[in-house]
Scaffold this motif. Structure first.
Motif, PDB file in Angstrom:
ATOM      1  N   ASN A  75       0.766  -1.011   0.026  1.00 37.93           N
ATOM      2  CA  ASN A  75       0.049  -0.191  -0.046  1.00 37.93           C
ATOM      3  C   ASN A  75       0.841   1.363   0.019  1.00 37.93           C
ATOM      4  N   LEU A  92      -0.129   4.345   0.200  1.00 41.65           N
ATOM      5  CA  LEU A  92      -0.354   5.616   1.099  1.00 41.65           C
ATOM      6  C   LEU A  92       0.281   5.846   2.427  1.00 41.65           C
ATOM      7  N   PRO A  93       0.938   4.780   3.090  1.00 39.02           N
ATOM      8  CA  PRO A  93       1.559   5.064   4.470  1.00 39.02           C
ATOM      9  C   PRO A  93       2.901   5.722   3.873  1.00 39.02           C
ATOM     10  N   LEU A 140       2.425   9.301   2.933  1.00 40.47           N
ATOM     11  CA  LEU A 140       2.217  10.178   4.575  1.00 40.47           C
ATOM     12  C   LEU A 140       3.337  10.558   5.245  1.00 40.47           C
TER      13      LEU A 140
END
Lengths: 496, 124, 502
Positions: B77, B79-80, B83
């Motif tokens: 993933n 996304l982390p 971020l």
């Protein structure tokens, strides 16, 4: 339950507003004392006139109502001139006119400072008193009750010396605590019933709370109104507040402020809790015990006071509890007597304070022991004082007799011999602490006051008028204003 | 218990870092050491995010021939990581401001030791 | 698309844009950044009010930044709650900026431009926290506002950098705990969008990780909010910063943290769950209650007006926490109304503090005397009104938030909270009337006499200049208006924001 007929009218609001509007004018003309005092007198006259226009309707049993705005969610800032409210408003606004004249004489005669602040605060206090009289629900009552506390604070600390500031602090601490408890109690009533409107014979019903809960609620509200009403042990601010100028003691600490307190007691008993709940949870007994103890204790303490104003203050404390006692009796005669005592005590005690003020300004004496022979120099003042003293003792033909008569009848009706004894004992004590003043004034001789003469007519005329009123209202209780009818109408509504 | 330690050893390490950082921030008397503690603390959280996003047998989230893109277990993933890029930037900014404050403090009081600082501030 | 939905972003852009523009002005023209600040805050205020009306009448606005659909993209959410808080913050900030003109130029003559730029970043960050619908985006805005806040606190007297550093350390801990909590929630739900998370949590079920995540978030935000016992940073930070910095941070900074509490506890989670399963709101309420008393007691002990006001802030934040802790409709009404009330009264009080400082060069309460009232009558009148409101006497605004909190306490049969509300009001009386007595009365124990009257007449009025007086008076009158119009505010704006679960 048949609710009294209501009609919408802005006059209750205007009556409240008129003295508030006078405040900016008073402040604006602070450099011109005559103009400033003119505004006070004008506002007082208009206010009284406005209240009077509501009288015919109130006597017919119609209630003028005015809703200003929604003050909190679901609660309106509503003014309702019902018979009881009218009764109190008439007394407060009528006596304001006399007190205003007297104030002029007193404040100028005594060379008081900061007179603008004094007259402005006085006007605000009267607005708040009318607001309390006409309050249609508990929250409106609280709003004006707190306003009254704040407005009278500058009057209590008027001389700004250490004693006055301490008295002011004590007054604030007592009165604001009381207000907070009342807020908390009203919150509970609102959550229980969804309404905090004053209704004849009460909004609370049996079974809404347990016995303990109901008593706690009663105590919250009783402390709330009892502080201003001087019920022991909440009274001690009142004698200390006597450091204020005498007109303040006369109108506010004998009529407007303290009567707001007992007016509140009657409102709580008759219009919030209602006779049924009062009896069901023994709340009337609680009230009667506190009131009875206050009557006796305060009278005894009054005996020991040498300062005339303090003596009168303790006498006020005792007489306020007459009214609470009348409410606690919960029968027609007792209730009528209690309500009547609001007006009779008002005229009598304001007379006595006016006399005390005249003595302070004119003869510079504050203590009872210094009054020997003064009665000959100031015959009118001491004559009025005698009438007031007779009334408080309960002797005819002064109106104190009337209310006391009803109170005694009420206690007999309720089969409460103890209460009757309390009233009679206190009558004797009244005589014991008031007649020495008369005796010293008229029957002892002293050369100190020779050639002193009578005080300023601004002071003497009002006190003679109030003394005369005390007599007239005994002989013709319904004269001019139908005060007696208003009182009985209230009693009928509450006790049905 | 052993399994718990063995299976989650990365998280245990992160927790250790977290506690070390927090200890440094709150307990150390030297202001510079507090900043160091803060850096450790912030980085442990960044590591936590990145570790949590890790999957066995998956590859970087760039579409590659032979590895179908519609099976989520094939790719990490992203996304982390994205971020945490932001979080790193934020962290650096905070450290920058902290250093600026330390310089100001040193100019005003000539020390970065908590005890001496309190003394000298009282003397003002 | 309905053009009004752009209001959501129209609230957010002016402060950031203003912050950038302010830097471009030449250093000599100090009034230009001031204008930029006032105008951009004013624009944000009008946009929030319009957004509030829109959200109440037409429903919530979901604005997808860059056109990316959530949960991938970041959305701005403008519902009654967020629009209300935006309006409070932008409105109060506008008045503080108007007031700040001369003060900033005097206190920090070299740094006028950076000051306004940083302050606008702070406002932008706070508005961003409120508007965003994304948990991580909230963290970013939180740090933007915090960094700006550290910088603003650090401009001040000699000790300001030290308190700013302490604020930074604790603030970073708070923000990091928030981020840690977000990590837990993200691991459990796989989403960062608040609405999405709210939908997934019931499906994911009662896992320790979500509970831990929520507790970490509440802890982190509690630090930012100065919730007792995490309030230590606040008093020093407020005391040593410059007047305008304090005036801008104090009324609004902690409110935003309160907003995040409301948002996470009542909107992202089911209020029933937060109240009953994990007694989190109860704990928040008790901490709030403890903070109310502790803050008031310490405020009484202070001899400096600004420091007293700082401690009073701790106590007032407690009221909001208490309202959240009640987790009932009236509790929430009380909490939200109190954020508005407290923002207005604290702004007014800190601005009064600044006016006193500018005229008399100190704010040491024992040195106050009655000449202050004669020299600055209007400022002192405003102080009196806001003090009465702080105490909570009708008809000022402060009374009514207390009224709703009282109703909420009865609703939950929480007698302890009731007692705390009563006692704290009494403590408020003590520390405000102490000042009022000094300012209005002769307090050396002697009666007010002829000589005093002559002295008083000889004094000239030296009221603060218009730009400093107008905001103070406006806020003071605002307190009365809010008080009288509170029923309208509650029914129109606050009722619609109460979530279904309450």
């Amino acid at each position: 339950m048949s609710l009294p007929e209501t009609y919408s009218s802005s006059i209750p609001f205007l009556a409240l507003l008129v003295s508030l509007l006078a405040v900016p004018l008073i402040l604006w003309s602070s450099k011109r004392p005559n103009l400033r005092e003119f505004w006070t007198l004008l506002a007082a006259a208009i206010k009284f006139g406005l209240v009077l226009t509501l009288l015919p309707g109130a006597l017919e049993g119609k209630v003028a109502e005015f809703v200003l705005l929604e003050i909190a969610e679901g609660i309106e800032l509503s003014l309702r001139a019902d018979s009881f409210g009218m009764y109190f408003a008439l007394i407060a606004s009528g006596l304001w006119i006399l007190t205003s004249f007297y104030s002029i004489g007193y404040m100028r005669g005594h060379h008081e400072k900061k007179q603008t602040r004094y007259f402005a605060s006085f006007a605000v206090s009267l607005s708040a008193t009318i607001g309390i009289a006409f309050a249609g629900n508990l929250l409106t009552f609280i709003v004006f009750y707190e306003m009254l506390t704040l407005a009278t604070y500058p009057l209590v600390i008027h001389s700004e010396n250490r004693k006055a500031i301490r008295a002011g602090r004590q007054y604030l601490a007592y009165a604001l605590t009381a207000g907070l408890l009342m807020v908390a109690g009203s919150g509970l009533i609102y959550m229980l019933t969804g309404s905090i409107d004053f209704e004849p014979s009460g909004i609370l019903e049996e079974g809404m709370l347990g016995a303990g809960g109901m008593r706690v609620l009663f105590f919250m509200l009783l402390i709330g109104v009892g502080v201003k009403g001087g019920i022991m042990p909440l009274h001690s601010w009142l004698p200390n507040a006597m450091v204020a100028p005498t007109p303040v003691s006369a109108l506010l600490h004998a009529v407007a402020v303290v009567k707001s307190g007992v007016f509140g007691v009657v409102r709580m008993v008759g219009f919030v809790f209602g006779p049924d709940v009062m009896v069901a949870y023994d709340l009337n007994t609680i009230l009667a015990v506190f009131a009875g103890a206050t009557i006796i204790l305060a009278s005894v303490i009054a005996l020991r006071q040498n300062n005339l104003k303090r003596r009168l203050a303790y006498s006020t404390v005792a007489h306020l509890s007459y009214i609470a006692m009348g409410a606690a009796l919960l029968n027609a005669d007792g209730f009528t007597g209690g309500i009547l005592h609001i007006s009779t005590h008002a005229t009598m005690k304001i007379t006595l304070f006016f006399c005390a003020g005249a003595i302070i300004v004119h003869a510079h004496r504050e203590n009872v022991s210094d009054l020997d022979g003064l009665g000959r120099a100031m015959p009118w003042t001491f004559g009025a004082f005698t009438i007031g003293a007779m009334g408080l003792t309960g002797l005819p033909p002064v109106n104190g007799f009337l209310s006391k008569w009803f109170l005694c009848m009420g206690s007999l009706d309720a089969g409460q011999i103890i209460v009757l004894c309390v009233f009679l004992t206190s009558g004797l004590l009244n005589a014991a602490y008031l007649f020495p003043v008369v005796y010293r004034g008229f029957f002892r001789t002293s050369e100190k006051f020779e050639g002193l003469g009578e005080a300023n007519p601004f002071m003497v005329v009002p006190l003679c008028i109030t003394a005369a009123l005390s007599v007239v209202f005994c002989l013709f209780p319904n004269l001019f204003f139908g005060l007696f009818d208003l009182a009985t109408a209230t009693v009928d509504a509450v006790l049905r | 218990m052993i399994d718990l330690i063995h299976d989650y050893y990365a998280y245990w390490a992160i927790m250790l870092l977290l506690v070390v950082g927090l200890y440094g921030m709150l307990m150390k008397k030297n202001l510079m050491k507090k900043v160091i503690g803060m850096i450790v603390f912030q980085n442990s959280i960044i590591l936590l995010f990145v570790t949590a996003a890790f999957k066995w047998d998956a590859t970087v989230p760039v579409l590659k021939e032979g590895i179908p893109g519609d099976v989520s277990s094939n790719y990490l993933n992203p996304l982390p990581h994205a971020l945490m890029l932001t979080a790193i930037v934020v962290g650096v900014a905070i450290v920058g401001v902290a250093f600026a404050l330390l310089i100001a403090i040193y100019r005003n009081f000539g020390t970065l030791e908590e005890g001496e600082l309190t003394e000298r501030m009282k003397g003002e | 698309m309905d053009p009004w939905v752009h209001l959501a972003v129209a609230v957010l852009l002016p402060p950031f844009f203003g912050a950038l523009v302010a830097v471009l002005f030449p250093a000599r023209r100090t009034n230009l950044p001031w204008i930029a600040a006032v105008v951009s805050c004013g624009l944000a205020f009008f946009a929030s009010v319009a957004g509030l009306i829109y959200a109440v009448t037409e429903g919530t606005v979901h604005y997808h930044l860059g056109g990316w659909e959530p949960p991938m993209g970041i959305e701005l959410v403008m519902d009654p709650l967020s629009a209300f808080f935006c309006a409070v913050i932008a409105g109060v900030a506008s008045f503080v900026f108007i007031h700040g003109k001369t003060v900033v130029e005097r206190e920090t003559p070299e740094k006028v431009i950076p000051f306004y730029s940083t302050a606008l970043l702070l406002i932008g960050g706070l508005l961003g926290i409120i508007l965003t619908g994304d948990l991580f985006n909230l963290y970013v805005f939180l740090e933007i506002s915090s960094l700006a806040g550290y910088a603003l606190v650090a401009i001040g007297d000699k000790r300001a950098p030290v308190s700013a550093f302490r604020y930074l350390i604790l603030g970073t801990i708070g923000a990091s705990f928030y981020l840690l909590g977000v990590a837990f929630l993200f691991m459990e739900t796989g989403s960062l969008n608040m609405r999405d998370v709210a939908e997934i949590i019931p499906i994911a079920g009662d896992s320790p990780a979500t509970v831990a995540g929520l507790i970490l978030i509440v802890f982190g935000i509690g630090l930012k909010m100065a919730l007792f016992p995490m309030h230590g940073w606040l008093s020093d930070a407020y005391t040593h910063a410059t007047s305008t910095s304090t005036a801008i941070i104090a009324p609004i900074g902690t409110k935003v943290a309160a907003y995040v509490l409301l948002r996470t506890c009542f909107y992202m989670f089911d209020p029933e769950y937060v109240r009953n399963e994990i007694p989190l709101t109860t704990i928040i309420g008790f901490l709030g209650a403890a903070g109310i008393i502790w803050g008031s007691v310490l405020a009484i002990a202070q001899r400096d007006l600004k420091r007293m006001l700082a401690y009073s802030s701790i106590s007032q934040v407690g009221y909001i926490a208490l309202g959240v802790g009640l987790a009932s409709p009236y509790g929430m009404i009380g909490a939200v109304l109190h954020t508005l009330n407290h923002a207005v009264m604290k702004a007014c009080l800190f601005l009064v503090n600044t006016n006193i400082l500018e005229r008399f060069r100190h704010t040491h309460i024992p040195r106050f005397d009655r000449t202050y009232r004669i020299r600055m009558p209007w400022t002192m009148a405003a102080f009196t009104v806001s003090a009465i409101s702080m105490i909570g006497l009708p008809p000022t605004a402060g009374f009514f938030s207390k009224w709703y909190l009282v109703l909420g306490s009865w609703e939950r049969s929480n007698y302890l909270f009731l007692a705390v509300i009563v006692i704290s009001s009494l403590l408020n009386i003590v520390y405000f009337f102490r000042v009022l007595e000094k300012v209005y009365l002769r307090t050396d124990g002697e009666p007010y006499d002829d000589r005093n009257e002559q002295e008083d007449l000889a004094l000239k009025r030296e009221e603060a200049r218009g730009s400093m007086l107008f905001p103070v008076l406006f806020l003071a009158v605002g307190l009365l208006v809010i008080g009288l119009a509170n029923a309208f505010i509650v029914t129109t704006f606050i009722r619609p924001m109460i979530p279904d679960g309450l």
